[in-house]
Design a protein around this motif. Structure first.
Motif, PDB file in Angstrom:
ATOM      1  N   ARG A 101     -42.870  32.811 -20.962  1.00  0.00           N
ATOM      2  CA  ARG A 101     -44.366  31.780 -20.426  1.00  0.00           C
ATOM      3  C   ARG A 101     -44.840  31.183 -21.855  1.00  0.00           C
ATOM      4  NH1 ARG A 101     -44.928  37.170 -18.741  1.00  0.00           N
ATOM      5  NH2 ARG A 101     -46.145  37.976 -20.248  1.00  0.00           N
ATOM      6  N   ARG A 102     -44.140  31.233 -23.847  1.00  0.00           N
ATOM      7  CA  ARG A 102     -44.859  30.476 -24.643  1.00  0.00           C
ATOM      8  C   ARG A 102     -43.829  28.843 -24.278  1.00  0.00           C
ATOM      9  NH1 ARG A 102     -45.446  35.385 -29.019  1.00  0.00           N
ATOM     10  NH2 ARG A 102     -47.424  36.310 -28.198  1.00  0.00           N
ATOM     11  N   VAL A 103     -42.332  29.083 -24.572  1.00  0.00           N
ATOM     12  CA  VAL A 103     -41.708  28.431 -24.260  1.00  0.00           C
ATOM     13  C   VAL A 103     -42.184  26.950 -23.160  1.00  0.00           C
ATOM     14  CG1 VAL A 103     -39.768  27.177 -24.324  1.00  0.00           C
ATOM     15  CG2 VAL A 103     -40.260  29.081 -25.154  1.00  0.00           C
ATOM     16  N   LEU A 104     -42.054  27.586 -22.013  1.00  0.00           N
ATOM     17  CA  LEU A 104     -42.695  26.675 -21.265  1.00  0.00           C
ATOM     18  C   LEU A 104     -43.868  26.146 -20.776  1.00  0.00           C
ATOM     19  CD1 LEU A 104     -41.403  28.754 -17.803  1.00  0.00           C
ATOM     20  CD2 LEU A 104     -40.522  27.699 -18.925  1.00  0.00           C
ATOM     21  N   GLU A 105     -44.270  26.853 -21.564  1.00  0.00           N
ATOM     22  CA  GLU A 105     -46.267  26.042 -21.841  1.00  0.00           C
ATOM     23  C   GLU A 105     -46.503  25.512 -22.901  1.00  0.00           C
ATOM     24  OE1 GLU A 105     -48.955  29.222 -22.117  1.00  0.00           O
ATOM     25  OE2 GLU A 105     -48.521  29.609 -19.178  1.00  0.00           O
ATOM     26  N   ASN A 106     -45.265  25.175 -24.118  1.00  0.00           N
ATOM     27  CA  ASN A 106     -45.108  24.010 -24.320  1.00  0.00           C
ATOM     28  C   ASN A 106     -44.035  23.414 -24.069  1.00  0.00           C
ATOM     29  OD1 ASN A 106     -47.024  24.814 -27.236  1.00  0.00           O
ATOM     30  ND2 ASN A 106     -46.506  26.804 -25.948  1.00  0.00           N
ATOM     31  N   SER A 107     -43.527  23.176 -23.470  1.00  0.00           N
ATOM     32  CA  SER A 107     -42.591  22.031 -22.816  1.00  0.00           C
ATOM     33  C   SER A 107     -42.153  20.840 -22.401  1.00  0.00           C
ATOM     34  CB  SER A 107     -41.183  23.208 -22.159  1.00  0.00           C
ATOM     35  OG  SER A 107     -41.550  22.819 -20.284  1.00  0.00           O
ATOM     36  N   GLY A 108     -43.774  20.261 -22.589  1.00  0.00           N
ATOM     37  CA  GLY A 108     -43.974  19.097 -21.850  1.00  0.00           C
ATOM     38  C   GLY A 108     -42.842  17.712 -22.306  1.00  0.00           C
ATOM     39  N   PRO A 109     -43.011  18.102 -23.582  1.00  0.00           N
ATOM     40  CA  PRO A 109     -41.577  16.690 -24.375  1.00  0.00           C
ATOM     41  C   PRO A 109     -40.583  16.772 -23.618  1.00  0.00           C
ATOM     42  CG  PRO A 109     -43.294  17.853 -25.225  1.00  0.00           C
ATOM     43  CD  PRO A 109     -43.105  19.072 -24.286  1.00  0.00           C
ATOM     44  N   VAL A 110     -40.061  18.315 -23.270  1.00  0.00           N
ATOM     45  CA  VAL A 110     -38.650  18.399 -23.190  1.00  0.00           C
ATOM     46  C   VAL A 110     -38.105  17.228 -21.527  1.00  0.00           C
ATOM     47  CG1 VAL A 110     -36.718  19.922 -22.586  1.00  0.00           C
ATOM     48  CG2 VAL A 110     -38.930  20.197 -23.740  1.00  0.00           C
ATOM     49  N   PRO A 111     -36.892  16.838 -21.767  1.00  0.00           N
ATOM     50  CA  PRO A 111     -35.821  15.798 -20.675  1.00  0.00           C
ATOM     51  C   PRO A 111     -36.657  16.526 -19.480  1.00  0.00           C
ATOM     52  CG  PRO A 111     -34.947  15.224 -22.616  1.00  0.00           C
ATOM     53  CD  PRO A 111     -36.033  16.918 -23.069  1.00  0.00           C
TER      54      PRO A 111
END
Length: 206
Positions: free
Chosen positions: A93-103
């Motif tokens: 959850r934490r990674v996905l919710e902060n993954s906006g810039p990931v290609p």
């Protein structure tokens, strides 16, 4: 990382770690670096500085974004199934919710896996929404639309309908044409900061 937890400021510590990892003497030992991230992301107390360091330091840098996402979550995507351990789901959850810039190509397989876990569907939605709005983000509109429809979000979920509209129209990112989001929402373009407070031009968190 311990200093970052104490100081509450990722810039003072992680910037140096990032430089050491990407510099002439890098990379750093994987277990020390990425294992440290994974353990902290699974812990019950949330460290805001840790999440900010992912977004700003590792995910916004195109030279480390894919590697960092794979190390902190992507390599474990096959474990993202209903009934997965709560620490793993917490990390996801934490990674996905902060993954906006990931290609998109780096995170799409993980998003598809996470979409099958009821407890992660909102996090997948946030990943799509922030991927569309973040200045470094970008989606494959057709693939993202299929994924969005798989989530079976509750009726009236804020921002879901306009996101579906812009994806169906083939738009990859808010910066491509800000007026598209404005038209989809019937309001002025979003100016909030989203769930993490890290993305300019992102609508307020649902």
């Amino acid at each position: 990382m311990g200093l970052m937890e104490v100081l509450g400021d990722h810039i003072l510590v992680i910037g140096q770690i990032h430089l050491a990892h990407t510099g002439a003497d890098g990379p750093l030992p994987a277990e020390a670096l990425w294992g440290g991230y994974r353990r902290r992301l699974e812990a019950a107390p949330e460290c805001e500085a840790l999440l900010a360091s992912l977004w700003y330091t590792w995910f916004e840098d195109h030279t480390t974004s894919a590697e960092a996402f794979t190390e902190v979550l992507g390599a474990d995507r096959e474990r993202l199934v209903p009934g997965a351990p709560e620490p793993l789901l917490r990390r996801a959850r934490r990674v996905l919710e902060n993954s906006g810039p990931v290609p998109w190509g780096a995170k799409a397989p993980t998003l598809r896996a996470a979409a099958g876990v009821p407890g992660l569907r909102h996090a997948v939605f946030r990943a799509l929404l922030l991927g569309y709005h973040d200045v470094y983000g970008g989606l494959d509109p057709a693939e993202a639309l299929v994924l969005l429809d798989r989530l079976d979000l509750p009726a009236g979920t804020p921002h879901a309908a306009p996101l579906r509209t812009v994806l169906a129209a083939g738009h990859r990112n808010h910066r491509q044409d800000p007026e598209v989001w404005k038209a989809a929402t019937g309001t002025a373009a979003g100016t909030g900061a989203g769930a993490t407070g890290r993305s300019s031009g992102t609508p307020p968190a649902p």
